[in-house]
Design a protein around this motif. Structure first.
Motif, PDB file in Angstrom:
ATOM      1  N   ALA A   1     -10.378  14.894  33.672  1.00  0.00           N
ATOM      2  CA  ALA A   1     -11.551  14.923  32.346  1.00  0.00           C
ATOM      3  C   ALA A   1     -12.661  15.830  33.055  1.00  0.00           C
TER       4      ALA A   1
ATOM      5  N   TYR B   1      -1.868   6.995  37.133  1.00  0.00           N
ATOM      6  CA  TYR B   1      -1.760   7.682  35.934  1.00  0.00           C
ATOM      7  C   TYR B   1      -3.431   7.772  35.525  1.00  0.00           C
ATOM      8  N   ALA B   2      -4.133   6.307  35.633  1.00  0.00           N
ATOM      9  CA  ALA B   2      -5.344   6.383  35.300  1.00  0.00           C
ATOM     10  C   ALA B   2      -6.297   7.211  36.297  1.00  0.00           C
ATOM     11  N   LYS B   3      -6.057   7.305  37.568  1.00  0.00           N
ATOM     12  CA  LYS B   3      -6.720   8.129  38.342  1.00  0.00           C
ATOM     13  C   LYS B   3      -6.503   9.675  37.940  1.00  0.00           C
ATOM     14  N   TRP B   4      -5.441  10.075  37.737  1.00  0.00           N
ATOM     15  CA  TRP B   4      -4.911  11.284  37.284  1.00  0.00           C
ATOM     16  C   TRP B   4      -5.535  11.841  36.319  1.00  0.00           C
ATOM     17  N   LYS B   5      -5.847  10.995  35.302  1.00  0.00           N
ATOM     18  CA  LYS B   5      -6.366  11.262  33.967  1.00  0.00           C
ATOM     19  C   LYS B   5      -7.766  11.277  33.961  1.00  0.00           C
ATOM     20  N   LYS B   6      -8.442  10.538  34.882  1.00  0.00           N
ATOM     21  CA  LYS B   6      -9.858  10.413  35.344  1.00  0.00           C
ATOM     22  C   LYS B   6     -10.131  11.942  35.898  1.00  0.00           C
ATOM     23  N   MET B   7      -9.458  12.366  36.934  1.00  0.00           N
ATOM     24  CA  MET B   7      -9.621  13.756  37.460  1.00  0.00           C
ATOM     25  C   MET B   7      -9.463  14.820  36.448  1.00  0.00           C
TER      26      MET B   7
ATOM     27  N   LYS C   1      -2.137   2.698  37.701  1.00  0.00           N
ATOM     28  CA  LYS C   1      -3.343   2.947  38.500  1.00  0.00           C
ATOM     29  C   LYS C   1      -3.481   4.429  38.886  1.00  0.00           C
TER      30      LYS C   1
ATOM     31  N   ASN D   1     -16.513  17.234  32.839  1.00  0.00           N
ATOM     32  CA  ASN D   1     -17.782  16.548  32.517  1.00  0.00           C
ATOM     33  C   ASN D   1     -18.913  17.327  31.851  1.00  0.00           C
TER      34      ASN D   1
END
Length: 57
Positions: free
Chosen positions: A49, A41-47, A39, A51
């Motif tokens: 990105a 790691y996914a949050k960090w990767k999304k941050m 969770k 846009n």
């Protein structure tokens, strides 16, 4: 800056243990199983990105 009063270690440090490849693999797998958060790691990767579109003119 404030001077720190750190303790002085007078003991002799033990020799570091050399791990075999099997022991190292077990260590890495244990670390990934218990210390890795999907969770977070996914949050960090999304941050990370971007846009906004990028173009060179």
């Amino acid at each position: 800056m404030k001077k720190l009063k750190l303790p002085i270690i007078k003991e002799v440090l033990a020799e570091p243990k050399t791990l075999s490849m099997d022991e190292y693999l077990k260590f890495v797998q244990f670390n990934l199983k218990h210390a890795f958060s999907k969770k977070a790691y996914a949050k960090w990767k999304k941050m990370l990105a971007v846009n906004e579109p990028f173009s060179i003119k």
